[in-house]
Design an enzyme around this catalytic site. Sequence first.
Site, PDB file in Angstrom:
ATOM      1  N   GLY A 156       0.828  -1.199   0.000  1.00 57.97           N
ATOM      2  CA  GLY A 156       0.000   0.000   0.000  1.00 57.97           C
ATOM      3  C   GLY A 156       0.863   1.249   0.000  1.00 57.97           C
ATOM      4  CD  GLN A 158       2.270   6.654   4.291  1.00 57.65           C
ATOM      5  OE1 GLN A 158       3.138   6.279   5.080  1.00 57.65           O
ATOM      6  NE2 GLN A 158       2.427   7.735   3.516  1.00 57.65           N
ATOM      7  CB  SER A 159       3.706  -0.686   2.200  1.00 60.43           C
ATOM      8  OG  SER A 159       4.414  -1.854   2.541  1.00 60.43           O
ATOM      9  CG  ASN A 160       4.431   0.045   8.448  1.00 64.10           C
ATOM     10  OD1 ASN A 160       4.631   1.250   8.492  1.00 64.10           O
ATOM     11  ND2 ASN A 160       3.350  -0.508   8.987  1.00 64.10           N
ATOM     12  CB  CYS A 162       7.040  -0.688   0.529  1.00 63.01           C
ATOM     13  SG  CYS A 162       6.013  -1.818  -0.451  1.00 63.01           S
TER      14      CYS A 162
END
Length: 440
Positions: A156, A158-160, A162
């Site tokens: 997403g 705001q992917s942690n 990524c």
Amino acid sequence: MLTCSRYFYSVTHFLSPPITTTTTTAVNHLFSRPKPLLLSPPRSYSHSHTMNQDNNKTNTHHQLHSSIEFLTQKPYSPPLWATGLGPVPSHTVSLGHLPTPIHRWNLPNLPRNTEVYLKRDDLSGMQLSGNKVRKLEFLMADALAQGADCVVTVGGIQSNHCRATAVAAKYLNLDCYLILRTSKVLADQDPGLTGNLLVERLVGAHVQLISKEEYGQIGSVALANALKEKLIKEGRKPYVIPVGGSNSLGTWGYIEAVREIEQQVEASGGRLKFDDIVVACGSGGTVAGLSLGSQLGALKAKVHAYAVCDDPDYFYDFVQGLTDGLNAGVNSRDIADVLNAKGLGYAMNTSEELKFVKEIAAATGVVLDPVYSGKAAYRMMEDMAENPAKWEGRKVLFIHTGGLLGLYDKVDQLGSLVGNWSRMDVNESVPRKDGIGKMF
């Protein structure tokens, strides 16, 4: 503090008066009856002073050795109880600041004699903080072993995961390509610098946006493979990491975390034995590793996984696939209790959930993220209020999986909840001395 040959154990004990009534039925009311939180008296330890000195020396040596090994590749040996699983990874890369501490969580209005502890995997690093680090230790080692010069992953906006992948890749001199899911309206715009995006873009990750609609039609696997093929044609050697790092190899991250918890429990001198483990579930790998490790090892704690997306049936099937990939021979429904905590949807919050996150921070000093641990803790406390008998007298270990940067995406919604500020009123009687201070 108690120490052992490899892991240190640090527990700060906060005690609140036992709850004698359980009439509270909604999380909104958890904080309606504030109680004093008292620091418990120091416990007496059976270890001799000399033994503690020796253990402290040994522990200091291992902590220094661990810090020297940071960002290095090393052979991996699984816990004895996991040697029957396969394939066993050959190496890991040291990425996390481990072990992460465990401490008592002074939550108000718990059921009678219930104790909740926190496993602080949000403290596994700064740019790399959170549960994703443990999976990446195995996945990045595999990428290096395969001679990759870049990694590809999906998440997403705001992917942690990524963000952690982008930082880990740069630490190891690899390029990183991120496929980030966002709304159709925003997919053609500059994604901005909020939260995780700031770190990703600072470290030079190649960000590619995809709309939720396209993502739903194509799927993460096909999207990652398409980018992989494009990079191969350009002469690159990409390594694909799945959403959340959740495949059978990534599962070893939380199999190894169970060994860490076992060491910490052992170092407590028998004072701790967890009955339950609670964790947020977003991609499945963390739950698979915790559940399998708890089942095979000495913990034998019941794992409650609060799903923040999809539904419990999806995660039972997904976790089954991960454990089958390790030849574990277990039924996912026997080793995990998956519950729905999705609410409005993935990364979407009700005002009640955000109010809960704010009140937990104000009451305990622990900041939860709104996407994962916030929702899991909200549902856990809701269940404790509605079904206190289910939790009475149990020792619960809550895994804080990180995600602090995700709060920056919620500042507009949080604004009305954090209005505790005012202009300082300096009386005219306070002496003035012009030009004093480093600002002048």
